[in-house]
Design a protein around this motif. Structure first.
Motif, PDB file in Angstrom:
ATOM      1  N   GLU A   2      -4.553 -14.646   7.253  1.00 20.45           N
ATOM      2  CA  GLU A   2      -3.938 -13.078   7.589  1.00 20.45           C
ATOM      3  C   GLU A   2      -2.608 -12.918   6.347  1.00 20.45           C
ATOM      4  N   THR A   3      -3.354 -11.400   5.668  1.00 25.67           N
ATOM      5  CA  THR A   3      -2.107 -10.912   4.957  1.00 25.67           C
ATOM      6  C   THR A   3      -1.498  -9.019   5.354  1.00 25.67           C
ATOM      7  N   ASN A  22       4.554  -9.021  -5.540  1.00 23.12           N
ATOM      8  CA  ASN A  22       3.182  -8.379  -6.074  1.00 23.12           C
ATOM      9  C   ASN A  22       3.688  -8.287  -7.578  1.00 23.12           C
ATOM     10  N   VAL A  30      -5.879 -19.411   3.966  1.00 22.82           N
ATOM     11  CA  VAL A  30      -5.393 -18.031   4.509  1.00 22.82           C
ATOM     12  C   VAL A  30      -5.680 -17.282   5.877  1.00 22.82           C
ATOM     13  N   VAL A  62       1.769 -13.625   3.427  1.00 24.07           N
ATOM     14  CA  VAL A  62       1.280 -14.084   3.584  1.00 24.07           C
ATOM     15  C   VAL A  62       0.864 -15.557   4.428  1.00 24.07           C
ATOM     16  N   SER A  66       3.722 -18.631   7.140  1.00 25.02           N
ATOM     17  CA  SER A  66       3.824 -17.012   6.739  1.00 25.02           C
ATOM     18  C   SER A  66       5.166 -17.921   5.593  1.00 25.02           C
ATOM     19  N   PHE A 123       0.736 -10.838  -4.630  1.00 27.90           N
ATOM     20  CA  PHE A 123       0.413 -11.159  -2.752  1.00 27.90           C
ATOM     21  C   PHE A 123      -1.043 -10.095  -2.774  1.00 27.90           C
ATOM     22  N   SER A 124      -1.216  -9.275  -3.719  1.00 24.99           N
ATOM     23  CA  SER A 124      -2.596  -8.503  -3.962  1.00 24.99           C
ATOM     24  C   SER A 124      -3.445  -9.706  -4.453  1.00 24.99           C
ATOM     25  N   PHE A 157      -4.016 -12.739  -3.142  1.00 26.69           N
ATOM     26  CA  PHE A 157      -4.168 -12.887  -1.795  1.00 26.69           C
ATOM     27  C   PHE A 157      -5.388 -12.583  -0.974  1.00 26.69           C
ATOM     28  N   GLU A 158      -6.302 -13.341  -0.253  1.00 27.50           N
ATOM     29  CA  GLU A 158      -6.977 -12.484   1.397  1.00 27.50           C
ATOM     30  C   GLU A 158      -8.141 -13.853   2.477  1.00 27.50           C
TER      31      GLU A 158
END
Length: 141
Positions: free
Chosen positions: A105-106, A141, A103, A116, A136, A3-4, A6-7
């Motif tokens: 939104e996170t 993580n 992508v 995500v 979504s 998760f960390s 993704f942006e």
């Protein structure tokens, strides 16, 4: 990816896949048995002038192509939703589809995981957008 990693703004492109007449009919016989997907002669007389793929097949194919990129990998927990689903143009036999994924939104959740949201934009071989949706998923993580 975790998760960390993704942006918003990250973009990915999938490989392409061709949907044959046989693919369209086989899918529709099981999941969407309407004439425009399974009866070639009747479909030729209809609005689209030929068989067309079920929107559900276009959506499923788009999702398959995205998953096969391996970006989610082993960190995906589960899908959490689909929004703004748009079947923009028909998909015909022998159309070749590919997906551009962005992508958008996170949203962090507890324990370092989060949601995500990506936008899937599916194009045919003529670069015509045929499908779009937001997807979504909960990612560890």
């Amino acid at each position: 990816m975790k998760f960390s990693e993704f942006e918003a703004g990250q973009r990915y492109e999938t490989k392409s896949i061709k949907l044959s007449k046989e693919d369209i009919i086989a899918f529709a016989k099981v999941y969407d048995p309407q004439y425009m997907h399974i009866d070639e002669e009747k479909a030729k007389q209809g609005r689209f002038g030929n068989l067309i793929a079920s929107g559900m097949q276009t959506m499923s194919t788009s999702f398959k192509l995205w998953v096969e990129t391996g970006v989610y990998g082993e960190h995906v927990v589960a899908g959490t939703g689909m929004n703004n689903i748009q079947f923009i143009k028909p998909v015909y036999p022998d159309d070749e589809l590919r997906v551009v994924v962005e992508v958008i939104e996170t949203v962090p959740k507890r324990r370092g995981n989060g949601i995500v949201t990506v936008q899937l934009s599916t194009y045919n071989q003529d670069e015509v957008k045929v499908f779009q949706a937001e997807l979504s998923a909960l990612i560890d993580n």
